[in-house]
Design a protein around this motif. Structure first.
Motif, PDB file in Angstrom:
ATOM      1  N   PHE A  57       0.856  -1.184   0.000  1.00 53.11           N
ATOM      2  CA  PHE A  57       0.000   0.000   0.000  1.00 53.11           C
ATOM      3  C   PHE A  57       0.899   1.244   0.000  1.00 53.11           C
ATOM      4  CE2 PHE A  57      -2.667  -3.220   2.264  1.00 53.11           C
ATOM      5  CZ  PHE A  57      -3.574  -3.414   1.222  1.00 53.11           C
ATOM      6  N   ASP A  58       1.380   1.604  -1.196  1.00 53.97           N
ATOM      7  CA  ASP A  58       2.408   2.643  -1.323  1.00 53.97           C
ATOM      8  C   ASP A  58       1.911   4.026  -0.902  1.00 53.97           C
ATOM      9  OD1 ASP A  58       4.180   0.743  -2.210  1.00 53.97           O
ATOM     10  OD2 ASP A  58       3.731   1.063  -4.323  1.00 53.97           O
ATOM     11  N   ASP A  59       0.654   4.361  -1.258  1.00 53.70           N
ATOM     12  CA  ASP A  59       0.129   5.684  -0.891  1.00 53.70           C
ATOM     13  C   ASP A  59       0.106   5.861   0.619  1.00 53.70           C
ATOM     14  OD1 ASP A  59      -0.168   6.028  -3.533  1.00 53.70           O
ATOM     15  OD2 ASP A  59      -2.327   6.397  -3.535  1.00 53.70           O
ATOM     16  N   LEU A  60      -0.305   4.802   1.300  1.00 52.97           N
ATOM     17  CA  LEU A  60      -0.349   4.820   2.765  1.00 52.97           C
ATOM     18  C   LEU A  60       1.060   4.967   3.336  1.00 52.97           C
ATOM     19  CD1 LEU A  60      -2.345   4.472   5.169  1.00 52.97           C
ATOM     20  CD2 LEU A  60      -1.945   2.025   5.041  1.00 52.97           C
ATOM     21  N   ALA A  61       2.004   4.210   2.776  1.00 46.71           N
ATOM     22  CA  ALA A  61       3.387   4.256   3.252  1.00 46.71           C
ATOM     23  C   ALA A  61       4.013   5.631   3.002  1.00 46.71           C
ATOM     24  CB  ALA A  61       4.211   3.163   2.570  1.00 46.71           C
ATOM     25  N   ASN A  62       3.733   6.207   1.817  1.00 51.46           N
ATOM     26  CA  ASN A  62       4.338   7.500   1.474  1.00 51.46           C
ATOM     27  C   ASN A  62       3.822   8.631   2.356  1.00 51.46           C
ATOM     28  OD1 ASN A  62       5.811   6.290  -0.548  1.00 51.46           O
ATOM     29  ND2 ASN A  62       4.310   6.722  -2.157  1.00 51.46           N
ATOM     30  N   LEU A  63       2.518   8.657   2.607  1.00 51.38           N
ATOM     31  CA  LEU A  63       1.966   9.712   3.473  1.00 51.38           C
ATOM     32  C   LEU A  63       2.502   9.571   4.896  1.00 51.38           C
ATOM     33  CD1 LEU A  63       0.179  12.104   4.049  1.00 51.38           C
ATOM     34  CD2 LEU A  63      -1.781  10.554   4.264  1.00 51.38           C
ATOM     35  N   THR A  64       2.597   8.321   5.372  1.00 50.86           N
ATOM     36  CA  THR A  64       3.142   8.091   6.718  1.00 50.86           C
ATOM     37  C   THR A  64       4.595   8.550   6.778  1.00 50.86           C
ATOM     38  OG1 THR A  64       1.759   6.115   6.800  1.00 50.86           O
ATOM     39  CG2 THR A  64       3.307   6.403   8.592  1.00 50.86           C
ATOM     40  N   VAL A  88      -2.293  20.053  11.115  1.00 53.49           N
ATOM     41  CA  VAL A  88      -1.875  19.423   9.856  1.00 53.49           C
ATOM     42  C   VAL A  88      -1.598  17.934  10.074  1.00 53.49           C
ATOM     43  CG1 VAL A  88      -0.143  19.408   8.020  1.00 53.49           C
ATOM     44  CG2 VAL A  88      -0.936  21.580   8.962  1.00 53.49           C
ATOM     45  N   VAL A  89      -0.923  17.614  11.187  1.00 55.11           N
ATOM     46  CA  VAL A  89      -0.626  16.200  11.481  1.00 55.11           C
ATOM     47  C   VAL A  89      -1.928  15.434  11.716  1.00 55.11           C
ATOM     48  CG1 VAL A  89       0.580  14.597  13.005  1.00 55.11           C
ATOM     49  CG2 VAL A  89       1.632  16.788  12.450  1.00 55.11           C
ATOM     50  N   PHE A  90      -2.865  16.056  12.446  1.00 56.59           N
ATOM     51  CA  PHE A  90      -4.172  15.423  12.657  1.00 56.59           C
ATOM     52  C   PHE A  90      -4.883  15.203  11.315  1.00 56.59           C
ATOM     53  CE2 PHE A  90      -4.398  16.824  17.266  1.00 56.59           C
ATOM     54  CZ  PHE A  90      -4.517  15.531  17.768  1.00 56.59           C
ATOM     55  N   GLY A  91      -4.735  16.181  10.415  1.00 53.97           N
ATOM     56  CA  GLY A  91      -5.334  16.044   9.087  1.00 53.97           C
ATOM     57  C   GLY A  91      -4.774  14.857   8.332  1.00 53.97           C
ATOM     58  N   SER A  92      -3.467  14.635   8.464  1.00 58.87           N
ATOM     59  CA  SER A  92      -2.853  13.481   7.797  1.00 58.87           C
ATOM     60  C   SER A  92      -3.350  12.174   8.425  1.00 58.87           C
ATOM     61  CB  SER A  92      -1.324  13.562   7.868  1.00 58.87           C
ATOM     62  OG  SER A  92      -0.867  13.535   9.200  1.00 58.87           O
ATOM     63  N   ILE A  93      -3.611  12.194   9.741  1.00 54.05           N
ATOM     64  CA  ILE A  93      -4.166  11.006  10.416  1.00 54.05           C
ATOM     65  C   ILE A  93      -5.546  10.689   9.862  1.00 54.05           C
ATOM     66  CG2 ILE A  93      -4.954  10.054  12.624  1.00 54.05           C
ATOM     67  CD1 ILE A  93      -1.945  10.171  12.370  1.00 54.05           C
ATOM     68  N   ASP A  94      -6.354  11.736   9.623  1.00 56.12           N
ATOM     69  CA  ASP A  94      -7.686  11.524   9.039  1.00 56.12           C
ATOM     70  C   ASP A  94      -7.581  10.805   7.695  1.00 56.12           C
ATOM     71  OD1 ASP A  94      -8.923  12.751  11.159  1.00 56.12           O
ATOM     72  OD2 ASP A  94      -9.040  14.717  10.205  1.00 56.12           O
ATOM     73  N   ASP A  95      -6.628  11.254   6.875  1.00 59.56           N
ATOM     74  CA  ASP A  95      -6.442  10.615   5.569  1.00 59.56           C
ATOM     75  C   ASP A  95      -5.957   9.171   5.718  1.00 59.56           C
ATOM     76  OD1 ASP A  95      -7.226  12.613   3.739  1.00 59.56           O
ATOM     77  OD2 ASP A  95      -5.378  13.711   4.085  1.00 59.56           O
ATOM     78  N   LEU A  96      -5.050   8.950   6.654  1.00 62.80           N
ATOM     79  CA  LEU A  96      -4.545   7.591   6.885  1.00 62.80           C
ATOM     80  C   LEU A  96      -5.668   6.667   7.350  1.00 62.80           C
ATOM     81  CD1 LEU A  96      -1.157   8.433   8.659  1.00 62.80           C
ATOM     82  CD2 LEU A  96      -1.430   7.424   6.389  1.00 62.80           C
ATOM     83  N   GLU A  97      -6.521   7.171   8.252  1.00 63.46           N
ATOM     84  CA  GLU A  97      -7.650   6.363   8.730  1.00 63.46           C
ATOM     85  C   GLU A  97      -8.599   6.038   7.584  1.00 63.46           C
ATOM     86  OE1 GLU A  97      -9.179   8.785  11.891  1.00 63.46           O
ATOM     87  OE2 GLU A  97      -8.004   7.752  13.431  1.00 63.46           O
ATOM     88  N   ALA A  98      -8.822   7.027   6.692  1.00 60.42           N
ATOM     89  CA  ALA A  98      -9.695   6.799   5.535  1.00 60.42           C
ATOM     90  C   ALA A  98      -9.098   5.741   4.603  1.00 60.42           C
ATOM     91  CB  ALA A  98      -9.916   8.106   4.779  1.00 60.42           C
ATOM     92  N   MET A  99      -7.774   5.772   4.442  1.00 62.25           N
ATOM     93  CA  MET A  99      -7.097   4.780   3.594  1.00 62.25           C
ATOM     94  C   MET A  99      -7.239   3.371   4.179  1.00 62.25           C
ATOM     95  SD  MET A  99      -3.593   6.817   2.721  1.00 62.25           S
ATOM     96  CE  MET A  99      -3.387   7.770   1.217  1.00 62.25           C
ATOM     97  N   VAL A 100      -7.000   3.258   5.482  1.00 60.21           N
ATOM     98  CA  VAL A 100      -7.106   1.945   6.140  1.00 60.21           C
ATOM     99  C   VAL A 100      -8.544   1.438   6.048  1.00 60.21           C
ATOM    100  CG1 VAL A 100      -6.962   0.740   8.359  1.00 60.21           C
ATOM    101  CG2 VAL A 100      -5.156   2.334   7.695  1.00 60.21           C
ATOM    102  N   GLN A 101      -9.527   2.338   6.232  1.00 53.29           N
ATOM    103  CA  GLN A 101     -10.927   1.936   6.128  1.00 53.29           C
ATOM    104  C   GLN A 101     -11.258   1.473   4.721  1.00 53.29           C
ATOM    105  OE1 GLN A 101     -12.911   1.702   8.878  1.00 53.29           O
ATOM    106  NE2 GLN A 101     -14.185   0.565   7.430  1.00 53.29           N
ATOM    107  N   SER A 102     -10.667   2.155   3.729  1.00 56.45           N
ATOM    108  CA  SER A 102     -10.858   1.747   2.328  1.00 56.45           C
ATOM    109  C   SER A 102     -10.340   0.327   2.107  1.00 56.45           C
ATOM    110  CB  SER A 102     -10.132   2.723   1.401  1.00 56.45           C
ATOM    111  OG  SER A 102     -10.007   2.205   0.098  1.00 56.45           O
TER     112      SER A 102
END
Length: 672
Positions: A57-64, A88-102
């Motif tokens: 999951f490259d997108d997830l790895a790259n954002l992290t 901003v960091v919290f915002g990135s967590i929101d995106d990461l959570e959305a990716m994991v949920q996907s």
């Protein structure tokens, strides 16, 4: 390697790491200078990055990775922790959570994160253009001798080793830039190196190497009988290594001040160090053994186990009935023993399904932080009793009602900071979320120190909505007036917002809680705050009931709703407002004839006495008239199915020991 088999574990562990990051970010906001918290966040982010890359999951790895760079800049004092940085960091967590949920929903975990990545990069380069990790590595690996320094103990070991004919070599290993499992490569290198001699120093330290807290290069100081070329050749056999550089350590500077006294001193240090290592290994083994005592179990397996046990409970009831009819001593003894064992098994299975409410509570601190920011309020959320356990089926359902009540407390309850100051309160309001056990129930309280519920405003709204008459409103206590906010469609908000009810009243919360066999109530004191209290059963699937008979039909009443049973004389039944009532311990309790409610066919018998079950719902009570009491029993609650969803006052059915089906009565629906 087939990754699908690891997907479920990846999803669960990713959620745990994201929750851990969320919790520690909230802690960091309160202690911005605490680098230990930053390190904890960094570790979780780094592990998540490695897992994501390994799973593809490259997108997830790259954002992290981008978020990890910001955290690294913070812990190296390149970036200062501020609210805007954390946003901003919290915002990135929101995106990461959305990716994991996907990914959990069968998706590919891809998401457009260009905007958040750009914001992270701006933060990372805000004070310096140089990446902290590259700078750190350059400082460690500079000059022809790699600029390694040694303490007195290490110098002594080097000198003694030289005297005994060992080569002391500094080895610099560089991994490929795209190497995914760096920790695994490090482990393989160390396996090779330790076969050639003894390692006395590494840069970075071993723990950092294991946690992949380095870029692509690491250093080892090795004591060996082999020459430089042989050492280099053996290490290069490990895959994904770009280069290996080996040089000999000079003993000229290390021989300073090495005398007999130093040697004896260092021998003692070696012995102490060896003892410490042994103790550390023992502790590590114990910890490992303790960890191995818990395993992850798919919830579907627990559901299947519960369903099988429910069938066993039905058969147990059947056996008990047969045993009672046959009156065989040996059979009775065997059935009694089986009942005891199955009761113990029931407790074990129910405990396996119990989940701490912490799994629900964990998402609230972040939600409250954002909500307070949106409303311009200062809120301190206190969580008490998060370890309290509930059945998983209940846990799955209570999240939304709790979110609604918390939003309601923050939006309608807690005042704006300047208003609180005018009232002599602190600017920061407190919302307390508390869970605790009491008997066979779990209670969850949401308490705030806000404005409380305005009695006059509630009554005025209730009268205008036709919920209550003016005459009845005048006789209500403060608590009864507060309870009116649970009426259908009721809202005291002057303007519907997206924050609390979103135009939906608290009646939705009440209906959801009652569908779980629970109750919700409110107690408020104007000017001082409110307490919403939820009462929930520990489990929903196996319940204790009182079996009653109405004509030739059997019904089950949950014991949790029953106060007591009574035999009432016909002459003691009174009439008030066209309603049959009785005087029960000084209170007027309305009577409900279940034969009429369920339209049970049968002749009406005129008898001198009638059997009554007194049931409760909060502060309200009712007396249910039945023909006779059968007795107490544990039964399995079965849903009626999709075709019978709107049956009045029936919450389900159960199969009794004699094979008959008994309907389970929803007492809450019968109490007005």
């Amino acid at each position: 390697m087939e990754m699908a088999q690891y997907l479920e574990v990846f999803i669960e562990e990713s959620k745990e790491h994201l929750q851990n990051i969320n919790d520690h970010l909230l802690a960091l906001e309160k202690e911005p200078s605490n680098i230990a918290i930053v390190n904890e966040i960094f570790r979780s982010a780094h592990t998540l990055k490695g897992m994501s890359a390994t799973m593809g999951f490259d997108d997830l790895a790259n954002l992290t990775h981008m978020m990890e760079n910001v955290l690294d800049a913070i812990r190296n004092h390149k970036v200062t922790v501020t609210t805007s940085v954390l946003d901003v960091v919290f915002g990135s967590i929101d995106d990461l959570e959305a990716m994991v949920q996907s990914i959990a929903n069968g998706g590919d975990g891809k998401r457009d994160v260009n905007e958040i990545v750009a914001r992270l990069q701006r933060i990372e380069h805000g004070d310096c253009e140089e990446k902290p990790k590259e700078k750190e590595t350059n400082e460690e690996v500079s000059g022809p001798s790699f600029a390694l320094t040694y303490d007195d103990f290490e110098k002594t070991v080097i000198v003694q080793s030289k005297e005994q004919g060992f080569n002391v070599l500094e080895v610099m290993v560089t991994l490929q830039q795209n190497c995914l499992l760096k920790a695994a490569r490090v482990y393989m290198v160390f396996e090779v190196v330790e076969q050639m001699g003894e390692v006395i120093k590494t840069v970075p330290e071993v723990q950092q190497l294991e946690e992949e807290r380095f870029d692509s290069t690491f250093l080892i100081t090795l004591l060996t009988k082999l020459d430089q070329e042989e050492v280099k050749k053996r290490i290069l056999k490990v895959s994904e290594i770009t280069s290996v550089d080996v040089i000999e350590v000079s003993t000229e500077e290390n021989q300073e001040e090495v005398n007999v006294e130093n040697v004896e001193k260092n021998v003692q240090q070696i012995e102490i160090k060896e003892k410490q290592e042994v103790q550390a290994n023992q502790q590590s083994t114990q910890k490992s053994q303790a960890t191995q005592k818990t395993i992850r179990v798919n919830i579907d397996r627990l559901d299947s186990l519960m369903n099988l046990f429910e069938e066993l409970v039905i058969d147990r009831g059947r056996l008990e009935q047969i045993s009672k009819d046959l009156k065989n001593a040996e059979l009775n003894e065997t059935v009694e023993r089986m009942s005891r064992i199955s009761s113990d098994l029931q407790n074990i299975i129910l405990n396996m399904r119990m989940v701490p409410v912490e799994t629900v509570f964990n998402r609230f601190p972040r939600m409250v932080r954002q909500l307070a920011k949106d409303l311009g309020k200062k809120i301190n959320l206190e969580i008490v009793g998060a370890e309290t356990e509930l059945d998983r089926t209940v846990i799955d359902e209570i999240g939304d009602p709790l979110v609604h009540l918390l939003r309601n407390s923050i939006d309608h309850g807690v005042e704006m900071p300047h208003v609180r100051q005018q009232k002599g309160k602190s600017e920061e309001g407190t919302v307390r979320l508390k869970a605790y056990h009491s008997g066979n129930y779990v209670f969850i309280d949401i308490e705030d120190d806000g404005a409380g519920i305005n009695r006059e405003k509630v009554l005025k709204k209730a009268i205008s909505k036709g919920v209550i008459s003016e005459q009845a409103a005048a006789n209500l206590t403060d608590r009864q007036a507060s309870e009116l906010i649970f009426a259908s469609g009721f809202s005291t908000a002057d303007k519907i917002s997206d924050v609390s009810g979103r135009g939906v009243g608290l009646d939705v919360v009440k209906n959801t809680i009652e569908s779980l066999g629970g109750t919700v109530s409110v107690d408020s004191r104007e000017g001082y705050g409110s307490i919403f209290s939820i009462q929930l059963p520990l489990t929903l699937s196996i319940i204790s009931v009182l079996l009653v008979e109405i004509a030739d039909e059997k019904y089950a009443l949950p014991l949790s709703s029953i106060i007591e049973t009574a035999i009432v004389k016909k002459e003691d039944i009174l009439h008030a407002h066209s309603q049959k009532v009785i005087d029960f311990r000084g209170r007027i309790v309305p009577l409900v004839n279940l034969k009429d409610v369920f339209e049970v066919p049968g002749d009406v018998k005129e008898e001198e006495f009638c059997s009554v079950v007194i049931v409760k719902k909060g502060d309200k009570m009712a007396g249910l008239i039945v023909d006779s009491f059968i007795g107490q029993q544990e039964v399995v609650l079965k849903a009626l199915g999709t075709y019978l969803t709107n049956v009045f006052a029936i919450s389900g059915a159960t199969i009794l020991g004699d094979g008959q089906v008994a309907l389970i009565i929803d007492c809450n629906a019968l109490i007005k």
